[in-house]
Design a protein around this motif. Structure first.
Motif: not given
Lengths: 607, 403
Positions: A517, A520-522, A552, A585, A588-589, A594-597
């Protein structure tokens, strides 16, 4: 004065004039003959003697990453030679115009200080054979040392420059960049013995080999007129053949990410006592490889430090049985064929024996059959469940799907000695292979192929050609050889989305959930723990652990595929999972994703 | 008698002299008289050659000079300095009366021969196998140049004195054979055959313009030629040089043929218009005597066929000036001295150019007025100064005669 004498004088004066005219006439004829009539012949005669030829190097081009960081380049290194015959004391005129006498020993000391030897060593080289005309003082010094020695103005030293390949980032992407070596196609008899080693080298590994044609420059020829002492006469040089600098091979790799991947992999391999491993990072929307890390890997600056059989790229060249990460392909096939959906319920026993009598078992013992949905089969990574669902398709259908996903041929990269995986034609499958291919045993793939499989699933079923190379950039900036980026719809996007959603359950609820996991992200991923062939056709007791996944999950951008072989301290995918987590990670960084919404679909896994 | 300040006391009987105390005339002599056309033809041609010589010496010597740690201008400054001494020296000598030369003729020949003898002392320096140089400190010079100059004066003066007796072989032979022959023999002992040939030519030129009957000159010419052949093959270096000439180019590229071959190549690369002043390739250490014996090759390379022909025309102009001065001369000294200088300078120039053009084997004589070399330039200019003095006095005689 009498007139007779006067007449004699006048006559004799006339003789002088006639004689002078006659001689001058001869001279003019001779001048015209030399300077006009025979001029071409004489000039051709003298050309060999008065002119000299020199090679202007067309240097081999650089290999750079996507933002121009140099991974391989060519620099000039210098050899200093001397003529011991003429080693003497000499006079040096300083900047102030004063002359100082310098002894040969002093000069040797000055050179020694620059090249880091003792004056006695250098003086020894110079005086070993005083009758010799040529002795090598030092080879391969860089331009600063060369300039320092040249500025000593020692008259009996001579300099020669050689292009040398160097890798400023050392082992970063070393196995991908490759290295140089003797041209295996060169006729050994044709080799010029006078040629310094290195000049006839070609790329023999990695991108150096793959892009050898792009990178290779063409040496030019310049002629110049020289003085009798060999000095080039200023302004006399003429370019006969223009040197062509080699092109720049621009890679899709991100050297920062590459370094991070190599470091993370190396640390985990040391922690777990594993034998080897790979990390592949691919961009879902473009098919570009951002990092291809191998362990062990070669440092192109010091090739000999790595055993010959470990100098290649495992990710491209060494197929392995992927194990459970392959189950995503089986799921996509079954869904695409319309034989099941994400909710299809399966009673998965501990041991499953199919109609042919072939059998398999789950990795964890359970007495009662597990009541799993298709998603649950993925989450639990049930071999029996996968086999039951997979066998809804015929052997041929499954083989066709594997082929359709490009799992039987090398990627478009065309990496030297790239493998296309190993899979026998379905007709040759025995009963056991027929069963185990559903969960990634009995079939071998490269790490690149696995990454490409996940790229396809993450990209709405559209497989994009795997790219390592942006292209070959010529001296004038034009880019050629950019690979084809046309995608191919392998499965419909509904199918691929279903598979990604099922894979997300692995991260949200599987046994390695914590290690996979990313807050913040799926994340959608699949672990794998494959038994390794012991080399005699049977399975031994060492494992290849792997994780392949996307993030994500709602709109996959990146694939990270991690493989670690023969871990000792942890024998499950937990060996690979932290590497996946760290690298994903980091990706993505670094890429500012953008983090998953959107909330996760939370597919039911049991019933 | 009133003392009159006279800058130039009258010294010739055919000149009007102020007589009587009342006519206090200040005679300025010839200080402001215009010189003749011959005078300016000779002076102008000479100055042109010297200037051309300086330019070509700078161009041809700069590289070797630099390699020899004298800077690019080392040889040039030295040559320029000699030109700056030599030209005033020539002009001063041109103001001297002929009486002066006649009076000092014997002294000149004795001094010159005496200096030539120094070659055989430790002061002597061997250059290229020839013992023909004297070195005092850093200054080297060729005493044979001085001998040539002295021979001009001495031959002129002795033949003028003997003018009535020149029909008799004995009177011609007795002072000339031992003195001139002796001087030449000294140079020959030093081994410099090229200079000996020029000096022999100078002596025969003097005799020729003295009006000596040709049958009296015939035997000595044959004898001289025989001696020359014997001497030529007496030394190994000369024999190989001469043989290289006759066997043709390329016979021994690295050895005896080197200089001749590179001279030809230099000329050939010049073509019609030349490679341009300063652009010579041969001067980059290829031609060993680029600023000296082979400077004509550099001229031909940098200035082309045109430059080479201009140099030839300048020497024709020089020859024409000498011939005109000989023809306008009414006294034996003038004819003999001018004839001797003409054979010396024009002969030496032609021998030099013939060597460069490959018409003669390598003899090692410089090109007068152009090649670098301080003592040669000084004595050459001094010799021309003598001829200028002769031209000046001829003009005065003519003016006086026509009065």
């Amino acid at each position: 004065m009498n007139t007779a004498a006067n007449r004699t004088t006048r006559r004799r004066a006339a003789v002088a004039v006639v004689a002078v005219m006659a001689v001058v006439a001869v001279f003019v004829v001779r001048l015209v003959s030399i300077q006009i009539v025979q001029a071409d012949t004489l000039n051709a005669e003298s050309f060999d003697k008065l002119s000299a030829e020199t090679t202007s190097y067309g240097l081999r081009g650089d290999i750079v990453d996507e933002d121009g960081t140099v991974l391989a380049t060519t620099v000039l290194r210098y050899d200093v030679t001397a003529s011991p015959k003429s080693v003497t004391d000499f006079e040096r005129t300083g900047d102030d115009g004063k002359s100082v006498d310098v002894t040969a020993l002093q000069a040797a000391g000055e050179v020694a200080a620059i090249i880091g030897q003792t004056p006695e060593q250098v003086y020894g080289i110079l005086t070993a054979d005083p009758s010799s005309n040529h002795v090598v003082v030092v080879t391969g010094i860089d331009v600063d040392a060369f300039r320092a020695i040249r500025d000593l103005e020692i008259p009996w030293l001579y300099y020669e420059s050689n292009p040398v390949r160097t890798y400023p980032n050392g082992a970063v992407a070393g196995s991908v960049v490759g290295f140089m070596g003797e041209d295996p196609d060169a006729d050994p008899n044709a080799a010029d013995p006078a040629e310094a080693p290195g000049e006839s080298e070609v790329g023999v590994s990695g991108v150096e080999q793959m892009q050898n044609q792009c990178l290779t420059g063409t040496d030019g020829v310049e002629t110049y007129e020289r003085g009798a002492d060999g000095v080039a006469i200023p302004g006399s040089s003429e370019t006969v053949v223009q040197a062509q600098q080699g092109g720049t091979a621009v890679l899709t790799l991100d050297s920062d990410l590459q370094w991070f991947s190599q470091q993370t992999l190396l640390a985990r391999i040391q922690e777990t006592g594993a034998a080897w491993g790979t990390v592949v990072v691919q961009e879902v929307k473009t098919g570009k490889l951002l990092a291809v890390a191998d362990y062990p890997s070669v440092d192109p600056n010091d090739v000999d430090a790595t055993p010959a059989d470990q100098r290649g790229s495992i990710a491209f060249q060494s197929p392995f049985e992927p194990g459970s990460t392959f189950k995503a392909l089986t799921a996509a096939s079954v869904l695409d064929a319309g034989l099941a959906d994400v909710g299809t319920q399966v009673e998965a026993p501990f041991i499953y024996t199919d109609a042919n009598g072939a059998s398999t078992r789950d990795s964890e013992f359970h007495v009662d059959p597990l009541r799993l949905t298709f998603a649950g089969v993925m989450q639990e990574s049930s071999n029996t469940g996968t086999a039951m669902l997979g066998e809804l398709l015929s052997s041929q259908q499954r083989y066709d799907y594997i082929e359709k996903f490009h799992m039987t041929k090398p990627s478009e990269v065309g990496f030297p000695a790239e493998s296309g995986g190993i899979l026998a034609p379905w007709q040759d499958w025995d009963d056991q292979t027929n069963l185990t291919t559903t969960f990634g045993q009995g079939v071998s793939n490269t790490a690149i192929q696995i990454a490409s499989l996940y790229q396809t699933l993450g990209n709405g079923g559209v497989r994009l050609p795997v790219q390592l190379l942006e292209g070959c950039k010529a001296e004038d900036g034009t880019m050629t050889g950019a690979p084809d980026a046309t995608g191919e719809q392998i499965v419909p996007s509904t199918v691929s989305t279903d598979v990604v959603n099922m894979l997300e359950t692995v991260v949200s609820g599987g046994y390695a959930s914590k290690e996979l996991s990313i807050p913040g992200y799926r994340v959608a991923a699949k672990t794998g723990t494959a038994q390794m062939s012991d080399g005699s056709g049977a399975y031994g007791d060492s494992y290849i652990t792997s994780v392949a996944g996307l993030a994500p999950a709602e709109d996959p951008q990146y694939v990270v595929s991690v493989t670690i072989a023969k871990p000792v301290t942890i024998e499950s995918a937990l060996a690979a999972a932290p590497v996946f987590q760290k690298i994903m990670s980091q990706v993505l960084k670094e890429k500012r994703v953008l983090p998953s919404t959107v909330p996760s679909p939370d597919l039911p896994t049991t019933y | 008698m009133v003392t009159t300040p006279t800058r130039n006391p009258p010294r010739s009987t055919d000149r009007p002299v102020s007589d009587g105390p009342r006519s206090a005339r200040i005679s300025l002599g010839q200080v402001f008289t215009a010189e003749s056309g011959n005078y300016f033809l000779l002076l102008g041609t000479t100055l042109f050659l010297v200037l051309l010589g300086l330019v070509m010496v700078l161009s041809s010597s700069s590289i070797d000079s630099y390699i020899g740690r004298q800077g690019f201008f080392g040889v040039f400054w030295k040559q320029g300095m000699f030109a700056l001494i030599g030209i005033p020296l020539m002009l001063v000598i041109s103001r001297l009366p002929i009486r002066f030369f006649k009076r000092w003729a014997w002294v000149a020949i004795f001094v010159a021969v005496g200096v030539q003898l120094l070659v055989f002392t430790p002061l002597g320096i061997e250059v290229g196998g020839n013992l023909n140089w004297i070195g005092i400190g850093s200054f080297n010079f060729q005493p044979s140049e001085l001998v040539k100059l002295a021979l001009v004066i001495w031959m002129g003066s002795i033949l003028a004195k003997k003018e009535p007796l020149l029909g008799q072989l004995g009177h011609v032979a007795i002072p000339i054979l031992p003195v001139a022959g002796g001087a030449i023999l000294l140079v020959l002992l030093g081994g410099d055959l090229g200079t000996v040939m020029i000096m022999a030519g100078l002596v025969f030129g003097a005799l020729f313009y003295a009006g000596i009957k040709l049958r009296m000159l015939f035997l000595p010419v044959i004898a001289g030629a025989l001696i020359a052949v014997v001497v030529a093959f007496s030394s190994e270096s000369r024999t190989t040089r001469i043989m290289a000439f006759f066997t043709g180019s390329g016979a021994d590229y690295e050895g005896t043929d080197w200089q001749a071959q590179h001279g030809l190549w230099a000329l050939a690369s010049g073509g019609v218009f030349g490679v341009g002043l300063g652009n010579s390739r041969a001067k980059w250490s290829w031609l060993p005597a680029a600023d000296n014996d082979y400077i004509f090759a550099i001229i031909g390379e940098e200035l082309g066929l045109i430059g080479g022909v201009v140099v030839l025309l300048l020497f024709i102009a020089l020859a024409v000036a000498f011939v005109r001065i000989i023809r306008s001369s009414n006294d034996m000294f003038s004819r003999v001295a001018t004839g001797a200088v003409m054979v010396w300078l024009i002969g030496q120039a032609f021998v030099n150019i013939a060597v460069v053009l490959g018409v003669l084997p390598v003899l090692g004589v410089p090109l007068p007025l152009i090649s670098s070399g301080g003592s040669a330039l000084l004595t050459t200019l001094a010799a021309i100064g003598i001829v200028l003095a002769i031209a000046r006095e001829n003009a005065q005689t003519e003016r006086a005669g026509s009065r």
